[in-house]
Design an enzyme around this catalytic site. Structure first.
Site, PDB file in Angstrom:
ATOM      1  N   SER A   1       0.850  -1.188   0.000  1.00 41.18           N
ATOM      2  CA  SER A   1       0.000   0.000   0.000  1.00 41.18           C
ATOM      3  C   SER A   1       0.896   1.253   0.000  1.00 41.18           C
ATOM      4  CB  SER A   1      -0.953  -0.035   1.188  1.00 41.18           C
ATOM      5  OG  SER A   1      -1.996   0.902   1.023  1.00 41.18           O
TER       6      SER A   1
ATOM      7  N   ASP B   1      -8.295  -5.233  -6.260  1.00 45.73           N
ATOM      8  CA  ASP B   1      -7.895  -4.058  -5.486  1.00 45.73           C
ATOM      9  C   ASP B   1      -8.312  -2.811  -6.251  1.00 45.73           C
ATOM     10  OD1 ASP B   1      -6.743  -2.075  -3.996  1.00 45.73           O
ATOM     11  OD2 ASP B   1      -4.690  -2.807  -4.170  1.00 45.73           O
TER      12      ASP B   1
ATOM     13  N   HIS C   1      -6.979  -5.607  -1.853  1.00 50.78           N
ATOM     14  CA  HIS C   1      -5.799  -4.900  -1.355  1.00 50.78           C
ATOM     15  C   HIS C   1      -4.996  -5.773  -0.391  1.00 50.78           C
ATOM     16  CE1 HIS C   1      -3.713  -1.097  -1.221  1.00 50.78           C
ATOM     17  NE2 HIS C   1      -3.813  -0.968   0.069  1.00 50.78           N
TER      18      HIS C   1
END
Length: 681
Positions: A535, A616, A648
């Site tokens: 991320s 995602d 994600h």
């Protein structure tokens, strides 16, 4: 003891092994503890892993408040979760997927089979029970304009039968987290436990309660008299994709009048309403700054029903995580990040004085027990979560469960410790070191340098099931992590410092933190270091590739942004980049350009593993594909691991095993002796 007997005992001793990914996916996981009305028993959810089915399985368990009489309550092959006690403590309501859909069931505690309470045409996402046990408030996915519950499944079935597959959208969010917008909203319905029609408490509202994608039953509650429901929703029309204005609403259970907004003046987040035992005070959590999802949460006390409010924690520079009242209404219990730890806290309702209650580690789900004690889940970097109890003065902590006792007896872990150093502007920054399993101080060890996401996150004393330092320690790596500027648990100013500076202060902290760790710990090999992040951590890997290109033997980028400018246009929750980079790209183009990894691809040279989930929608797959394309075109050793069925996160057991095997093999390839001869920098 005779030598022969000692030898015999050694031969029969159970073998042990370093912690590995198989352990990670198969360890049992405790969650959702709920204390009985008399404070004497705890119901909880225990997740086990079905490797053959490639999924987790959840059942309900019960333990007494002194840790005795642990027993399993359900064993159905389908999932059972979200236990809620009946007011008399004689039964548990819970969600179950037995029967083909998610519905509310009821289980007598002292014997008997579960009975189905709701038989709705739609799945129940979450629920709460009224104080007298006569009503449920259930969350159902509906089309807001439908007049009946049956309308929604009928319309969905009609959609499936269409020959055309196209979708038409007029507003954002057209997709969110990992799901496309089908026009459905999560609405709360009041349902009599004894049977009767379900009443839409949010009729006509084009909003969700609980909020998506993470909201749950802590976002709504019955009023003390059971005649209303206070709930959290973001009802902002077309601004939904760039607004963090969650408000509290009050709706009558008969649905005869529309919901009334309670938090009319605050344009930032208001959430998690909890009534005091005497029903005279509503406590909830609130942020101050609109558009900022990581602003400090304050505890607000609202007189009920008059509405007069006061801020209880104006002077406490931490963000509470959940609220629970003491039985006498004089104390609120919560937990919060604090310098790499996550303790339980007690807050005096009159003075706002805050006391930490637990040892170093990660406490959550804090609730009062009988006899002046509290319940909480607790884990550390060396121990997965169990249920604990402790005295309200912070002493006498006792484990109530040992759900992994047998498995842990066969596992060897690496020791961990925090360290500090002078980071950006000379300010104190915290880091964590985890030693390799079977540590030998005379050896030099390769280093896994973990960079957390968020960016308002933390890698501290917590047993994580996706990014666990022990998986690297078990493979022979020392693990270093740094809570750079932007991390949580060090005061709101420290968290705020990353805004409009993604590649500035955090990179300096990472550089100084790694240097401090290698200077402090002589067993860290100063050259054989790989950096890994997901991320925001994945973004930082791309930034490091161009701005710190000569430091690492290899990089691992999971769901990381390559182009911050395009990252705005292809994400879903626009409030996030608008806050982080100072408005939109057309209003503040410099904010998106100055720390954009794509501008420095010409400097890339370090081997990189790129990982991406197709579902995602936060950091979309083309960001990862672009990263891999750039690496391949530049002739840099690289590999692309793609999961068509993950978002994600990587959560399916089989995928988790593949992820860890691929990542660890990549680290081995570039840090083991002789790797430099194979093309590493």
């Amino acid at each position: 003891m005779p030598l022969s007997l000692l030898a015999a005992l050694a031969l029969t001793a159970a073998p042990t092994h370093p912690y590995n990914v198989q352990d990670q996916v198969t360890l049992r996981r405790v969650s959702s503890p709920r204390v009985s009305p008399d404070g004497q028993r705890i119901a909880y959810v225990l997740r086990t892993t079905d490797l053959e089915a490639n999924r987790g399985r959840t059942d309900l368990w019960l333990v007494h408040a002194d840790g005795s009489n642990t027993r399993q309550l359900t064993s159905h092959p389908d999932g059972d979760n979200q236990p809620v006690w009946a007011p008399d403590g004689k039964s548990l309501f819970f969600l179950s997927t037995r029967g083909g859909g998610s519905q509310v069931w009821r289980l007598p505690i002292d014997g008997g089979e579960p009975t189905q309470v709701t038989k709705l045409p739609l799945d129940v996402g979450s629920f709460v029970l009224s104080p007298d046990g006569s009503r449920l408030a259930v969350a159902l996915e509906v089309f807001p304009d439908c007049a009946t519950l049956e309308c929604t499944p009928e319309r969905m079935e009609a959609k499936k039968k269409r020959k055309a597959s196209g979708r038409v959208y007029d507003t954002l969010l057209f997709r969110h987290w990992d799901a496309w917008n089908e026009g459905l909203r999560s609405h709360l319905f009041a349902v009599p436990v004894a049977g009767g029609p379900a009443v839409d408490l949010m009729k006509g509202m084009n909003a969700d309660s609980p909020s998506k994608p993470y909201g749950g039953p802590d976002e709504f509650t019955f009023t003390p008299d059971g005649q209303g429901v206070v709930f959290t929703a973001r009802d902002v029309g077309r601004q939904e994709a760039w607004s963090t204005d969650l408000d509290l609403f009050l709706a009558p259970v008969d649905g005869k009048t529309p919901p009334r907004k309670l938090t009319t003046t605050n344009r930032a987040t208001d959430t998690q309403p909890v009534f005091s035992p005497d029903g005279k005070t509503l406590a909830y959590l609130a942020m101050e700054r609109p558009g900022y999802e990581a602003d400090r949460l304050r505890i607000i006390l609202r007189a009920w029903p008059s509405g007069a409010e006061r801020v209880l924690t104006a002077q406490w520079d931490r963000s509470p995580d959940g609220l629970a009242w003491s039985a006498d209404g004089k104390t609120l219990f919560t937990s919060a990040y604090n310098e790499g730890q996550h303790p339980a806290f007690a807050i005096d309702v009159t003075s706002g004085q805050v006391r930490a209650l637990t040892a170093p580690g990660h406490a959550s789900d804090v609730q009062p027990l009988a006899g002046g004690r509290i319940l909480y889940t607790f884990d550390t970097l060396k121990a997965p979560a169990d249920l604990f109890s402790g005295a309200v003065d912070g002493t006498d902590a006792r484990p109530l469960t040992r759900v992994n006792q047998e498995a842990l007896a066969a596992i060897r872990f690496g020791d961990s410790e925090p360290f500090t150093f002078a980071g950006w502007n000379g300010e104190k920054v915290f880091g964590y070191l985890t030693k390799p399993v079977d540590f030998d101080p005379k050896k030099k060890y390769p280093v896994a340098f973990l960079i957390h996401g968020g960016p308002q996150g933390s890698y501290g004393n917590h047993f994580h099931y996706r990014w666990n330092p022990q998986t690297y320690a078990g493979r022979g790596y020392a693990v270093v992590s740094v809570d750079f500027h932007g991390s949580v648990g060090y005061g709101q100013a420290f968290t705020d410092a990353i805004r409009d500076d993604w590649g500035g202060k955090p990179l300096e902290d990472l550089q100084k933190g790694l240097a401090a760790a290698t200077a402090k710990y002589p067993f860290l090999h100063p050259e054989r270091v790989c950096a890994l992040g997901a991320s925001y951590g994945g973004y930082m890997i791309n930034w490091i590739a161009g701005k710190w290109p000569n430091r690492f033997k290899c990089l691992v980028n999971h769901d990381g942004i390559l182009d911050t400018r395009m990252g705005y246009f292809d994400t879903e929750e626009l409030w996030f980049p608008e806050w982080e980079h100072g408005k939109t790209p057309w209003e503040n183009p410099e904010g998106y350009a100055k720390h954009n990894p794509i501008e420095h691809v010409a400097q890339w040279k370090t081997p990189m593993l790129v990982v991406q989930g197709a579902q995602d929608f936060r950091v979309v797959e083309t960001q990862a594909m672009g990263t891999f394309t750039a690496l391949q075109r530049r002739g840099i050793p690289s590999r692309f691991l793609y999961f068509p069925d993950e978002n994600h996160w990587v959560v399916k057991p089989g995928n988790s095993v593949l992820w860890h095997d691929t990542v660890l093999d990549w680290l081995d390839q570039w840090t083991k002796p002789g790797a430099a001869a194979k093309g590493s920098p």
